[in-house]
Write a protein that holds these residues in place. Structure first.
Motif, PDB file in Angstrom:
ATOM      1  N   ALA A 124       0.865  -1.179   0.000  1.00 22.58           N
ATOM      2  CA  ALA A 124       0.000   0.000   0.000  1.00 22.58           C
ATOM      3  C   ALA A 124       0.897   1.223   0.000  1.00 22.58           C
ATOM      4  CB  ALA A 124      -0.894   0.003   1.234  1.00 22.58           C
ATOM      5  N   PHE A 125       0.700   2.066  -0.975  1.00 20.20           N
ATOM      6  CA  PHE A 125       1.547   3.247  -1.078  1.00 20.20           C
ATOM      7  C   PHE A 125       0.984   4.434  -0.314  1.00 20.20           C
ATOM      8  CE2 PHE A 125       2.896   0.739  -4.684  1.00 20.20           C
ATOM      9  CZ  PHE A 125       4.274   0.792  -4.533  1.00 20.20           C
ATOM     10  N   ARG A 126      -0.324   4.476  -0.160  1.00 19.16           N
ATOM     11  CA  ARG A 126      -0.952   5.554   0.590  1.00 19.16           C
ATOM     12  C   ARG A 126      -2.185   5.015   1.288  1.00 19.16           C
ATOM     13  NH1 ARG A 126      -0.634  10.628  -3.497  1.00 19.16           N
ATOM     14  NH2 ARG A 126       1.583  10.940  -3.248  1.00 19.16           N
ATOM     15  N   ALA A 127      -2.507   5.628   2.375  1.00 18.56           N
ATOM     16  CA  ALA A 127      -3.725   5.264   3.099  1.00 18.56           C
ATOM     17  C   ALA A 127      -4.653   6.476   3.093  1.00 18.56           C
ATOM     18  CB  ALA A 127      -3.393   4.859   4.521  1.00 18.56           C
ATOM     19  N   TYR A 128      -5.930   6.219   2.900  1.00 16.92           N
ATOM     20  CA  TYR A 128      -6.901   7.293   2.849  1.00 16.92           C
ATOM     21  C   TYR A 128      -7.942   7.091   3.945  1.00 16.92           C
ATOM     22  CZ  TYR A 128      -4.889   8.195  -1.706  1.00 16.92           C
ATOM     23  OH  TYR A 128      -4.029   8.483  -2.717  1.00 16.92           O
ATOM     24  N   SER A 129      -8.415   8.165   4.513  1.00 10.39           N
ATOM     25  CA  SER A 129      -9.450   8.087   5.532  1.00 10.39           C
ATOM     26  C   SER A 129     -10.784   7.765   4.869  1.00 10.39           C
ATOM     27  CB  SER A 129      -9.570   9.404   6.286  1.00 10.39           C
ATOM     28  OG  SER A 129     -10.136  10.396   5.444  1.00 10.39           O
ATOM     29  N   ARG A 130     -11.739   7.286   5.634  1.00 13.96           N
ATOM     30  CA  ARG A 130     -13.079   6.998   5.114  1.00 13.96           C
ATOM     31  C   ARG A 130     -13.687   8.265   4.534  1.00 13.96           C
ATOM     32  NH1 ARG A 130     -15.616   3.632   2.562  1.00 13.96           N
ATOM     33  NH2 ARG A 130     -14.837   2.023   3.938  1.00 13.96           N
ATOM     34  N   HIS A 131     -13.469   9.397   5.183  1.00 11.41           N
ATOM     35  CA  HIS A 131     -13.992  10.677   4.695  1.00 11.41           C
ATOM     36  C   HIS A 131     -13.447  10.983   3.305  1.00 11.41           C
ATOM     37  CE1 HIS A 131     -13.911  15.096   4.218  1.00 11.41           C
ATOM     38  NE2 HIS A 131     -15.122  15.006   4.753  1.00 11.41           N
ATOM     39  N   ASP A 132     -12.142  10.808   3.111  1.00 11.13           N
ATOM     40  CA  ASP A 132     -11.534  11.067   1.804  1.00 11.13           C
ATOM     41  C   ASP A 132     -12.073  10.123   0.737  1.00 11.13           C
ATOM     42  OD1 ASP A 132     -10.022  13.110   2.871  1.00 11.13           O
ATOM     43  OD2 ASP A 132      -8.218  11.881   3.124  1.00 11.13           O
TER      44      ASP A 132
END
Length: 52
Positions: A31-39
């Motif tokens: 995984a290169f980036r993690a995003y929040s549920r909001h995003d």
């Protein structure tokens, strides 16, 4: 495990984890980036109005 540089993954997997007694196989997920549920909600709801 986490590594600072992508290139270190092979070193850790092949050089360390596979040499641990009892380890028969590994799976590598990157995984290169993690995003929040909001995003994620904002990104995938473009053009749709909420039902609120």
């Amino acid at each position: 495990m986490r590594v600072r540089e992508f290139e270190h993954i092979a070193e850790v997997i092949a050089g360390r984890i596979n040499k641990v007694p009892g380890v028969l196989e590994t799976e590598t997920h990157i995984a290169f980036r993690a995003y929040s549920r909001h995003d994620l909600d904002a990104a995938f709801s473009i053009g749709f109005e909420t039902a609120d």
